[in-house]
Scaffold this active site. Structure first.
Site, PDB file in Angstrom:
ATOM      1  N   ASP A   1       1.715  -6.903   2.689  1.00  0.00           N
ATOM      2  CA  ASP A   1       2.998  -6.667   3.365  1.00  0.00           C
ATOM      3  C   ASP A   1       3.161  -7.581   4.574  1.00  0.00           C
ATOM      4  O   ASP A   1       4.216  -8.178   4.792  1.00  0.00           O
ATOM      5  CB  ASP A   1       3.097  -5.201   3.825  1.00  0.00           C
ATOM      6  CG  ASP A   1       2.823  -4.229   2.709  1.00  0.00           C
ATOM      7  OD1 ASP A   1       2.803  -4.659   1.535  1.00  0.00           O
ATOM      8  OD2 ASP A   1       2.619  -3.031   3.001  1.00  0.00           O
TER       9      ASP A   1
ATOM     10  N   GLU B   1      -2.372  -1.613  11.864  1.00  0.00           N
ATOM     11  CA  GLU B   1      -2.023  -0.538  10.939  1.00  0.00           C
ATOM     12  C   GLU B   1      -3.286   0.099  10.354  1.00  0.00           C
ATOM     13  O   GLU B   1      -3.379   1.306  10.190  1.00  0.00           O
ATOM     14  CB  GLU B   1      -1.133  -1.113   9.824  1.00  0.00           C
ATOM     15  CG  GLU B   1      -0.500  -0.039   9.001  1.00  0.00           C
ATOM     16  CD  GLU B   1       0.747  -0.506   8.243  1.00  0.00           C
ATOM     17  OE1 GLU B   1       1.291  -1.578   8.560  1.00  0.00           O
ATOM     18  OE2 GLU B   1       1.162   0.227   7.342  1.00  0.00           O
TER      19      GLU B   1
ATOM     20  N   SER C   1       7.937  -1.553   3.385  1.00  0.00           N
ATOM     21  CA  SER C   1       7.132  -2.122   4.477  1.00  0.00           C
ATOM     22  C   SER C   1       7.819  -2.159   5.833  1.00  0.00           C
ATOM     23  O   SER C   1       7.750  -3.163   6.546  1.00  0.00           O
ATOM     24  CB  SER C   1       6.655  -3.524   4.124  1.00  0.00           C
ATOM     25  OG  SER C   1       5.741  -3.442   3.097  1.00  0.00           O
TER      26      SER C   1
ATOM     27  N   SER D   1       6.752  -0.550   8.299  1.00  0.00           N
ATOM     28  CA  SER D   1       5.679  -0.580   9.298  1.00  0.00           C
ATOM     29  C   SER D   1       5.121  -1.992   9.480  1.00  0.00           C
ATOM     30  O   SER D   1       4.863  -2.423  10.605  1.00  0.00           O
ATOM     31  CB  SER D   1       4.565   0.401   8.933  1.00  0.00           C
ATOM     32  OG  SER D   1       4.102   0.148   7.627  1.00  0.00           O
TER      33      SER D   1
ATOM     34  N   ASP E   1      -4.116  -5.941  -3.674  1.00  0.00           N
ATOM     35  CA  ASP E   1      -4.407  -6.810  -2.518  1.00  0.00           C
ATOM     36  C   ASP E   1      -5.767  -6.502  -1.886  1.00  0.00           C
ATOM     37  O   ASP E   1      -6.561  -7.405  -1.629  1.00  0.00           O
ATOM     38  CB  ASP E   1      -3.267  -6.807  -1.482  1.00  0.00           C
ATOM     39  CG  ASP E   1      -2.913  -5.460  -0.876  1.00  0.00           C
ATOM     40  OD1 ASP E   1      -3.410  -4.419  -1.354  1.00  0.00           O
ATOM     41  OD2 ASP E   1      -2.120  -5.442   0.094  1.00  0.00           O
TER      42      ASP E   1
ATOM     43  N   GLY F   1       9.732   4.953   4.830  1.00  0.00           N
ATOM     44  CA  GLY F   1       9.283   5.795   3.717  1.00  0.00           C
ATOM     45  C   GLY F   1       9.819   5.358   2.367  1.00  0.00           C
ATOM     46  O   GLY F   1       9.787   6.111   1.398  1.00  0.00           O
ATOM     47  N   ALA F   2      10.344   4.114   2.292  1.00  0.00           N
ATOM     48  CA  ALA F   2      10.930   3.643   1.034  1.00  0.00           C
ATOM     49  C   ALA F   2       9.994   2.703   0.291  1.00  0.00           C
ATOM     50  O   ALA F   2      10.341   2.190  -0.766  1.00  0.00           O
ATOM     51  CB  ALA F   2      12.257   2.947   1.311  1.00  0.00           C
TER      52      ALA F   2
HETATM   53  C1  GLA Z   1       1.000  -0.633   0.763  1.00  0.00           C
HETATM   54  C2  GLA Z   1      -0.055  -1.438   1.502  1.00  0.00           C
HETATM   55  C3  GLA Z   1      -0.300  -2.788   0.821  1.00  0.00           C
HETATM   56  C4  GLA Z   1      -0.549  -2.626  -0.667  1.00  0.00           C
HETATM   57  C5  GLA Z   1       0.503  -1.725  -1.303  1.00  0.00           C
HETATM   58  C6  GLA Z   1       0.200  -1.401  -2.722  1.00  0.00           C
HETATM   59  O1  GLA Z   1       2.258  -1.252   0.878  1.00  0.00           O
HETATM   60  O2  GLA Z   1       0.326  -1.650   2.841  1.00  0.00           O
HETATM   61  O3  GLA Z   1      -1.365  -3.446   1.453  1.00  0.00           O
HETATM   62  O4  GLA Z   1      -1.842  -2.166  -0.917  1.00  0.00           O
HETATM   63  O5  GLA Z   1       0.653  -0.502  -0.605  1.00  0.00           O
HETATM   64  O6  GLA Z   1       0.268  -2.528  -3.506  1.00  0.00           O
END
Ligand code: GLA
Length: 389
Positions: free
Chosen positions: A177, A165, A130, A132, A39, A126-127
């Site tokens: 995310d 973030e 996403s 956060s 991304d 921590g999984a």
């Molecule tokens: C985290 C970041 C995303 C992406 C992924 C890896 O989740 O927040 O923006 O870079 O790692 O694909």
């Protein structure tokens, strides 16, 4: 939508603030089917929003104080004053995601008033699912509603959450995310072109299930490693003479290989090949072509392991267990930023219980327990759950 969570949140809001919430919002976590660390290189990703979500209940306050209760962190509490400059909390990370969104909105010139908020959610931390982003998107959406910013579109909400973030908390994440948390669609994965944020909904065939297996290895504080990967990608792009790795080809990379540091070369090879795999996987998913999906997911995992070096031995072992029970019937890979977290698998619904039993018997978390196995349906993006006018 998780109505039990809404009831729990409403009850706790009344206990904390002695009045009813004016608005309740939800924002989902996500699982990325393929397209990892692409991304922020302007590339392609194929995530879907999931049923695990964060909800926030809120009312505006007449003053400029923000009072926040994290219901599922033992009612941990934060208070800050919008009349003073918003600074990082030295210890509590959850607090910084909330403060960060307020700060970004203030910096963008929005006149934000005080608020009472309670937060609760089901996205495990921590999984690599996403939690956060779900939290930041939920805060941004609640503030959009409380401070009457009706023109703020979903993509802008995602950018605000990402900004919080990235620049306040300090993990220089991409947009995947947050964007899938705002743009998720029931029963669909979302193919995102991160160069222009164009999205395409890809239906997940009815007979296929998405399984998420939490390794129990918490991602922990890995922002340093994440930010380092990002810098290495920028370095690779500069050496290849492109603005971002999305614009480089495999042919170009092999021409430059002799001049490149081997680590930087491998980082670039992961991103360039992962972009191709993601586009192919979207086509394969459309057609329900499991043989291709399986091969692409396996190649993605290998590339993350060998070239991008973001897997850890426990995760590799779990992926091996999942891939071996799936055989020809499904695909699996680590999902998310890496260094722990979860494995995602795509497989026929009818096989889920047999496969889950095998995985629970064949892998142990660091705590010595069987892993959590979740079957998730692609879910809709962030929205208001309840509001009183
Ligand atoms: C985290 C970041 C995303 C992406 C992924 C890896 O989740 O927040 O923006 O870079 O790692 O694909």
């Amino acid at each position: 939508m998780n109505t039990q969570l809404t009831d729990h949140l409403t009850k706790n809001f009344r206990l904390s603030f002695e009045h009813d919430p004016k608005v309740i919002v939800r924002a989902p976590g996500r699982v990325n089917l393929i397209g990892e660390h692409t991304d922020y290189n302007g590339g392609f990703v194929l995530p879907c929003a999931i049923g695990l979500e964060t909800q926030i209940a809120a009312t505006p306050r007449p003053d400029r104080l923000v009072r926040v209760v994290a219901v599922d962190q033992n009612n941990d509490f934060d208070q800050f004053d919008l009349a003073q400059s918003i600074v990082q909390h030295p210890q509590k990370q959850w607090v910084n995601y909330v403060r960060g969104v307020f700060k970004v909105l203030q910096d963008h010139g929005h006149n934000i008033g005080g608020a009472n908020l309670t937060i609760a959610g089901t996205v495990p931390q921590g999984a690599g699912l996403s939690s956060s982003a779900a939290l930041c998107v939920a805060v941004a959406l609640v503030l959009k509603h409380l401070t009457a910013m009706p023109n703020m579109e979903a993509t802008e909400l995602a950018h605000i959450a990402q900004d919080a973030e990235s620049n306040f908390v300090g993990c220089k994440c991409g947009i995947m995310d947050q964007l899938v948390s705002t743009h998720g669609i029931d029963d669909h994965a979302v193919l995102i072109d991160c160069a222009n944020l164009a999205t395409e909904a890809i239906a997940v065939p009815d007979d296929l299930a998405i399984m998420i297996v939490h390794s129990g290895i918490s991602r922990g504080l890995v922002d340093g490693a994440y930010n380092q990967r990002r810098m290495q990608c920028e370095q690779a792009a500069a050496q290849l003479g492109v603005a971002q790795l999305r614009d480089a080809t495999e042919e170009q990379l092999s021409r430059y290989q002799p001049k490149m540091d081997h680590t930087i070369f491998r980082r670039a090879r992961h991103v360039i090949t992962e972009n191709t795999r993601t586009l192919k996987a979207a086509q394969a998913l459309k057609k329900g072509d499991m043989a291709s999906l399986r091969t692409l997911m396996a190649a993605s995992h290998e590339s993350m392991r060998q070239d991008f070096e973001i897997t850890v031995p426990g995760i590799d072992q779990l992926v091996h267990v999942v891939q071996s029970v799936l055989g020809e019937i499904g695909g699996a890979r680590m999902t998310g930023g890496g260094f722990g977290g979860a494995v995602v698998a795509i497989l026929p619904h009818g096989e889920c219980s047999r496969v889950a039993d095998f995985i629970r018997a064949g892998y142990q978390t660091p705590a010595g327990t069987p892993p959590d196995v979740m079957i998730e349906k692609p879910a809709a993006g962030a929205c208001i759950v309840e509001t009183t006018t």
